[in-house]
Design an enzyme around this catalytic site. Structure first.
Site, PDB file in Angstrom:
ATOM      1  CB  SER A   1      -0.913  -0.010   0.989  1.00 52.02           C
ATOM      2  OG  SER A   1      -1.778  -1.217   1.390  1.00 52.02           O
TER       3      SER A   1
ATOM      4  NE  ARG B   1      -2.618   4.913   0.469  1.00 53.56           N
ATOM      5  CZ  ARG B   1      -3.131   3.492   0.162  1.00 53.56           C
ATOM      6  NH1 ARG B   1      -2.162   2.736  -0.374  1.00 53.56           N
ATOM      7  NH2 ARG B   1      -4.361   3.411   0.404  1.00 53.56           N
TER       8      ARG B   1
ATOM      9  CG  ASP C   1      -6.484  -6.139   2.413  1.00 51.27           C
ATOM     10  OD1 ASP C   1      -7.333  -6.701   1.811  1.00 51.27           O
ATOM     11  OD2 ASP C   1      -5.421  -5.426   1.880  1.00 51.27           O
TER      12      ASP C   1
END
Length: 412
Positions: free
Chosen positions: A11, A15, A296
């Site tokens: 993640s 980003r 998740d």
């Protein structure tokens, strides 16, 4: 005690790649995740005209540009990566040109409407080349003026993240009113990282306001992946022993570290310091856990739940049905295949205690199903086999040898 080094966060890497590309100058990312998803993202940036040097595993260098993609035309194949498939069109929309996006069959099935509707409302022209509001599609843009949007974020927080990341690159700024946001901590990661790259983000309840600004290039270190760490924490909780993940401690950005709090409620012993997080095994008690914000890690908990002393009920996880596969049903089906009694509803799963037997796990090409049930295999006599063990390349290419070595050390 076993110390285990976890690869960088998927993640945060995704980003950081967007932020580095949008910054005005050169950014160095240390300890990025090298996996199928992140390599697809890096290749997508190259297709859009950005300079990306990923020749070293420990540091990637990105040449950013504040005015949108350097190339006026590009074709980008996003593979299986949802962050790639959702973030890169947002980045492309800030430039001037025509761009075509496509993805794997798996990713083609996943929804895009919250993002494509928002981009259309902001003046971007999108032509769907197959099923509406899915990949593939062509995007034409002359940049984005900005304005105000209302966003339903009940499917995925990634749509909000994509819009927040592009917001400073609009000509007038962007105000987003959000409803029914899932996976809230992931938006916290986005806002924190934007601020690290020099952007002011005003948050007032469910409203996000970002004025036009320029991202600042920098050297940025990526922390270990908390979702990947969940399998190692769960293994210690399941079979005893103690594991520490250095670099993932009290200052971590990732909300999925809260998975250790679930393990602690179940009976494991947890210690979190600024330097890292340690989990030591204990008898698992079962219970009811709301995992809306850390969905998740739902498969990780589901995989170890049969070994608890009482039923384990996981609630408010409807969005897991819209991931790489329907994870809720994938977990239920595999557990039943192992001889475990499971009940499910629209947004919940309840797993009863039992003695799982050997079976072949159907992964549905989903990395998280394969990794989660690798943990359960540690307590199944005869172990478990997997129809597609290689699907872990999406986020953790070396998972199987790393996990096998870790498990052997934990048992010794």
């Amino acid at each position: 005690m076993v110390d285990i080094r976890i690869p960088g966060s998927k993640s945060i890497t995704a980003r950081a790649l967007f932020l580095a590309a949008a910054a005005d100058g050169e950014t160095r990312l240390s300890q990025p995740l090298r996996s199928d998803d992140t390599e697809a993202f890096a290749e997508g940036l190259r297709r859009l005209g950005y300079a990306v040097d990923s020749s070293r595993d420990d540091e990637w260098v990105i040449g950013g540009r504040a005015g949108g993609p350097p190339s006026a035309e590009a074709e980008v194949f996003c593979r299986d990566g949802a962050t790639t498939a959702r973030f890169l069109p947002a980045l492309a929309a800030t430039g001037r040109g025509s761009y075509r996006f496509d993805a794997s069959e798996q990713m083609r099935r996943r929804p895009m409407a919250p993002l494509t509707d928002a981009l259309t409302a902001l003046g971007v022209k999108i032509d769907f080349l197959g099923e509406p509001d899915h990949h593939p599609f062509a995007l034409s843009t002359t940049g984005i003026d900005g304005g105000a949007l209302t966003l339903d974020a009940s499917i995925s927080s990634q749509f909000l993240t994509a819009l927040l990341l592009l917001a400073p690159l609009t000509r007038k700024g962007l105000r987003i009113d959000v409803s029914d946001l899932v996976s809230v901590p992931y938006v916290g990661i986005t806002v924190a990282m934007m601020r690290s790259f020099g952007i002011e983000v005003d948050v007032d309840g469910s409203t996000y306001d970002v004025r036009p600004q320029v991202y600042r290039p920098q050297a940025y270190r990526i922390e270990p992946d908390a979702s990947s760490a969940s399998y190692f924490f769960a293994a210690a909780a399941l079979i005893g022993g103690e594991v520490t993940v250095p670099g993932l401690g009290s200052g971590a950005l990732q909300g999925d570290l809260a998975f250790v709090e679930v393990l602690e409620e179940m009976g494991a012993h947890v210690r979190i310091t600024p330097e890292g997080t340690t989990v030591r095994g204990g008898a698992l008690r079962g219970g009811t856990y709301n995992m809306r914000d850390i969905s998740d890690t739902m498969p990780t908990l589901a995989a170890i739940a049969p070994f608890a002393e009482a039923p384990t009920r996981i609630v408010d996880v409807y969005n897991t049905r819209l991931k790489e596969c329907d994870r809720l049903e994938a977990c239920a089906g595999n557990l039943r295949r192992m001889g475990i009694t499971v009940d499910t509803g629209r947004d919940w799963i309840e797993i009863h205690p039992g003695t799982p037997h050997t079976a072949e796990i159907e992964t549905f090409r989903d990395h998280r199903i394969a990794m989660a049930f690798s943990v359960a295999a540690l307590r199944v006599e005869g172990g478990l086999t997997f129809d597609d063990p290689g699907c872990v390349k999406k986020t953790f290419p070396d998972f199987h040898p790393v996990f096998a070595g870790f498990a052997a050390a934990l048992k010794s």
